[in-house]
Design a protein around this motif. Structure first.
Motif, PDB file in Angstrom:
ATOM      1  N   ASP A 192       0.831  -1.202   0.000  1.00  0.00           N
ATOM      2  CA  ASP A 192       0.000   0.000   0.000  1.00  0.00           C
ATOM      3  C   ASP A 192       0.868   1.254   0.000  1.00  0.00           C
ATOM      4  O   ASP A 192       0.556   2.242  -0.692  1.00  0.00           O
ATOM      5  CB  ASP A 192      -0.921   0.005   1.228  1.00  0.00           C
ATOM      6  CG  ASP A 192      -2.058  -0.995   1.097  1.00  0.00           C
ATOM      7  OD1 ASP A 192      -2.320  -1.437  -0.038  1.00  0.00           O
ATOM      8  OD2 ASP A 192      -2.659  -1.347   2.132  1.00  0.00           O
ATOM      9  N   ARG A 195       2.320   1.662  -3.418  1.00  0.00           N
ATOM     10  CA  ARG A 195       1.322   2.128  -4.371  1.00  0.00           C
ATOM     11  C   ARG A 195       0.970   3.592  -4.144  1.00  0.00           C
ATOM     12  O   ARG A 195       0.678   4.329  -5.091  1.00  0.00           O
ATOM     13  CB  ARG A 195       0.078   1.241  -4.272  1.00  0.00           C
ATOM     14  CG  ARG A 195       0.308  -0.129  -4.890  1.00  0.00           C
ATOM     15  CD  ARG A 195      -0.867  -1.056  -4.721  1.00  0.00           C
ATOM     16  NE  ARG A 195      -0.646  -2.323  -5.431  1.00  0.00           N
ATOM     17  CZ  ARG A 195      -1.407  -3.387  -5.322  1.00  0.00           C
ATOM     18  NH1 ARG A 195      -2.468  -3.359  -4.525  1.00  0.00           N
ATOM     19  NH2 ARG A 195      -1.146  -4.488  -6.013  1.00  0.00           N
ATOM     20  N   GLU A 196       1.020   3.998  -2.873  1.00  0.00           N
ATOM     21  CA  GLU A 196       0.780   5.417  -2.591  1.00  0.00           C
ATOM     22  C   GLU A 196       1.913   6.263  -3.147  1.00  0.00           C
ATOM     23  O   GLU A 196       1.686   7.337  -3.733  1.00  0.00           O
ATOM     24  CB  GLU A 196       0.640   5.626  -1.081  1.00  0.00           C
ATOM     25  CG  GLU A 196       0.423   7.077  -0.654  1.00  0.00           C
ATOM     26  CD  GLU A 196      -0.849   7.688  -1.232  1.00  0.00           C
ATOM     27  OE1 GLU A 196      -0.960   8.930  -1.196  1.00  0.00           O
ATOM     28  OE2 GLU A 196      -1.730   6.943  -1.721  1.00  0.00           O
ATOM     29  N   ARG A 199       1.384   6.416  -6.791  1.00  0.00           N
ATOM     30  CA  ARG A 199       0.306   7.356  -7.135  1.00  0.00           C
ATOM     31  C   ARG A 199       0.823   8.793  -7.139  1.00  0.00           C
ATOM     32  O   ARG A 199       0.561   9.564  -8.081  1.00  0.00           O
ATOM     33  CB  ARG A 199      -0.835   7.232  -6.137  1.00  0.00           C
ATOM     34  CG  ARG A 199      -2.046   8.110  -6.483  1.00  0.00           C
ATOM     35  CD  ARG A 199      -3.044   8.150  -5.354  1.00  0.00           C
ATOM     36  NE  ARG A 199      -2.523   8.810  -4.167  1.00  0.00           N
ATOM     37  CZ  ARG A 199      -2.418  10.129  -4.034  1.00  0.00           C
ATOM     38  NH1 ARG A 199      -2.811  10.937  -5.016  1.00  0.00           N
ATOM     39  NH2 ARG A 199      -1.925  10.650  -2.924  1.00  0.00           N
ATOM     40  N   GLN A 239      -2.734   2.405  -6.590  1.00  0.00           N
ATOM     41  CA  GLN A 239      -3.916   1.670  -6.178  1.00  0.00           C
ATOM     42  C   GLN A 239      -4.854   1.495  -7.368  1.00  0.00           C
ATOM     43  O   GLN A 239      -4.916   2.354  -8.256  1.00  0.00           O
ATOM     44  CB  GLN A 239      -4.651   2.411  -5.045  1.00  0.00           C
ATOM     45  CG  GLN A 239      -3.805   2.602  -3.791  1.00  0.00           C
ATOM     46  CD  GLN A 239      -3.028   3.912  -3.788  1.00  0.00           C
ATOM     47  OE1 GLN A 239      -2.734   4.461  -4.852  1.00  0.00           O
ATOM     48  NE2 GLN A 239      -2.698   4.403  -2.599  1.00  0.00           N
ATOM     49  N   ARG A 240      -5.578   0.394  -7.359  1.00  0.00           N
ATOM     50  CA  ARG A 240      -6.423   0.057  -8.499  1.00  0.00           C
ATOM     51  C   ARG A 240      -7.412   1.176  -8.828  1.00  0.00           C
ATOM     52  O   ARG A 240      -7.661   1.476  -9.997  1.00  0.00           O
ATOM     53  CB  ARG A 240      -7.185  -1.244  -8.210  1.00  0.00           C
ATOM     54  CG  ARG A 240      -8.041  -1.712  -9.379  1.00  0.00           C
ATOM     55  CD  ARG A 240      -8.718  -3.029  -9.054  1.00  0.00           C
ATOM     56  NE  ARG A 240      -7.754  -4.086  -8.785  1.00  0.00           N
ATOM     57  CZ  ARG A 240      -8.098  -5.321  -8.416  1.00  0.00           C
ATOM     58  NH1 ARG A 240      -9.368  -5.631  -8.246  1.00  0.00           N
ATOM     59  NH2 ARG A 240      -7.174  -6.230  -8.199  1.00  0.00           N
ATOM     60  N   GLU A 241      -7.964   1.819  -7.787  1.00  0.00           N
ATOM     61  CA  GLU A 241      -8.978   2.843  -8.040  1.00  0.00           C
ATOM     62  C   GLU A 241      -8.385   4.109  -8.647  1.00  0.00           C
ATOM     63  O   GLU A 241      -9.111   4.959  -9.171  1.00  0.00           O
ATOM     64  CB  GLU A 241      -9.717   3.193  -6.740  1.00  0.00           C
ATOM     65  CG  GLU A 241      -8.846   3.797  -5.653  1.00  0.00           C
ATOM     66  CD  GLU A 241      -8.245   2.739  -4.721  1.00  0.00           C
ATOM     67  OE1 GLU A 241      -7.872   3.088  -3.588  1.00  0.00           O
ATOM     68  OE2 GLU A 241      -8.157   1.559  -5.141  1.00  0.00           O
ATOM     69  N   GLU A 243      -5.190   3.924 -10.620  1.00  0.00           N
ATOM     70  CA  GLU A 243      -4.293   3.593 -11.733  1.00  0.00           C
ATOM     71  C   GLU A 243      -4.922   3.899 -13.096  1.00  0.00           C
ATOM     72  O   GLU A 243      -4.316   4.560 -13.941  1.00  0.00           O
ATOM     73  CB  GLU A 243      -3.894   2.119 -11.651  1.00  0.00           C
ATOM     74  CG  GLU A 243      -2.936   1.669 -12.756  1.00  0.00           C
ATOM     75  CD  GLU A 243      -1.534   2.239 -12.624  1.00  0.00           C
ATOM     76  OE1 GLU A 243      -0.802   2.275 -13.619  1.00  0.00           O
ATOM     77  OE2 GLU A 243      -1.175   2.655 -11.503  1.00  0.00           O
TER      78      GLU A 243
END
Length: 409
Positions: A192, A195-196, A199, A239-241, A243
């Motif tokens: 996480d 991924r942050e 992002r 994160q998937r939401e 990407e």
């Protein structure tokens, strides 16, 4: 007084049963005849026979526990021992003894079976623990997690062991599950965080890509977009939401720029294609000047063609070497004609050529005389050496004579 093979009633109404140890008092009967007294206690005997038969059947055909079977046997034995029935009490005692043996045998069988089941349960649980401890080190988070959950269900279906053993194995099993859960939680927490970070990095890349989308600095901007794409790939996944949305914005900004560049390049290509046709026509016109017969006219004509050439502009890059090569060929031909004319009309150069030719002629003549003298003196080695030197001087003389001819003889 009345009697039968297993009992009798005396004149006082006392009922007796016959046993191997002698007669035993069964009870007293005052309400009727001796026959009725014997019949009553014989029915009690038959009742014991039926009760023993039912117990034998239960022991053979049901899962009656040894404890309950033993209690039932003792209850019936007490009745037999108290001699409150008339009949073959010894036969009933024998049947009860055999039933005790059967129950004891069943108890041992069940004990052995339970021990076997316990061993099998222990082995099964130890295997579950071993597998759980191996899975605790796995990084196949989904499959290992599903397998651990399945192991718990399997564990619940197994019999319990003695408390100490069961607790020890369960502690190891539970510890393995906890260790895996802890590692998985740490992994996804790290993921996480990564991924942050991805992002945030991609947000910056998107912002720059969008700021460049209206640029007309085609070369540098296209190069920067290539760098941004490499940075995008190196940033990892967000994160998937986020990407997909980030990618759509990033790609969209590039599409705006490259679509605009494509339109400009399409116009440029059309213009350069027309320029190429014009330059090919000029190259064809220039090639008609070769071979050069009138140097002055050829020079003037080529200068005019070259001025028109420079005014036309760029042609497609892949076609440039060929069409420019054609003009350079004509230009070299005119330059060679100029050099030939200069050599032909330059008095100093003619004089130098004549002087060099005279010197070489003298040297060749001198060498020939030296060779003849050496031959005459019988010195062939010296003559051969001089002959080789003569060949070199003669080649230089031939070249000088050819150059002299270019000046008009």
């Amino acid at each position: 007084m009345s009697s039968d093979p297993w009992g009798r009633v005396d004149e006082t109404g006392t009922v007796y049963v016959r046993t191997a140890e002698g007669e035993k008092v069964v009870g007293s009967w005052q309400a009727g005849t001796p026959e009725e007294a014997l019949a009553y206690f014989e029915r009690k005997y038959e009742g014991l026979v039926v009760e023993i038969g039912l117990l034998e059947k239960r022991v053979r055909t049901t899962d009656l526990s040894a404890k309950d079977a033993t209690a039932a046997i003792e209850h019936i034995r007490q009745q037999v021992d108290e001699h409150h029935a008339v009949g073959d009490l010894a036969a009933l005692a024998t049947r009860l003894d055999k039933l005790v043996e059967t129950v004891d045998s069943r108890r041992e069988e069940r004990k052995a079976q339970k021990a076997k089941q316990t061993d099998e349960a222990r082995s099964a649980k130890e295997k579950l623990v071993t597998e759980a401890e191996e899975l605790a080190q796995s990084e196949q988070w989904r499959s290992a997690g599903e397998r651990l959950r399945a192991l718990v269900d399997t564990w619940k279906g197994l019999p319990r062991l003695d408390r100490k053993s069961d607790d020890e194995l369960w502690h190891r099993f539970s510890h393995a599950r906890s260790a895996f859960s802890k590692r998985r939680k740490a992994h996804f927490a790290s993921l996480d965080a990564q991924r942050e970070d991805a992002r945030k990095a991609k947000e910056r890349l998107v912002a720059e890509a969008e700021s460049l989308s209206n640029s007309t600095d085609w070369g540098n901007t296209a190069a920067r977009y290539r760098e941004l794409m490499a940075e995008w790939k190196a940033a990892g996944r967000a994160q998937r939401e986020h990407e997909d949305d980030l990618w759509n914005r990033f790609r969209g900004a590039q599409d705006v720029f490259f679509a605009a560049r494509g339109e400009v390049f399409a116009e440029r290509d059309a213009e350069q294609t027309e320029n190429l046709k014009l330059k090919e026509d000029l190259a064809t016109e220039a090639e008609k000047l070769v071979p050069v017969t009138d140097l002055k006219a050829a020079r003037a004509a080529f200068r005019s063609l070259n001025e028109r050439w420079e005014a036309i502009g760029h042609v497609p890059r892949d076609a440039r070497p060929k069409v420019e090569g054609r003009m350079h060929t004509v230009e070299r031909a005119i330059q060679e004609a100029e050099e030939t004319e200069w050599r032909r009309t330059n008095p100093e150069a003619r004089a130098r050529a004549a002087g060099l030719t005279g010197q070489l002629q003298d040297a060749v003549e001198k060498l020939r005389k030296q060779i003849d003298a050496a031959r005459a003196a019988g010195n062939d080695a010296k003559a051969d050496k001089l002959s080789r030197e003569l060949e070199g001087r003669q080649a230089l003389l031939d070249q000088a004579l050819k150059g002299l001819e270019e000046f008009g003889g």
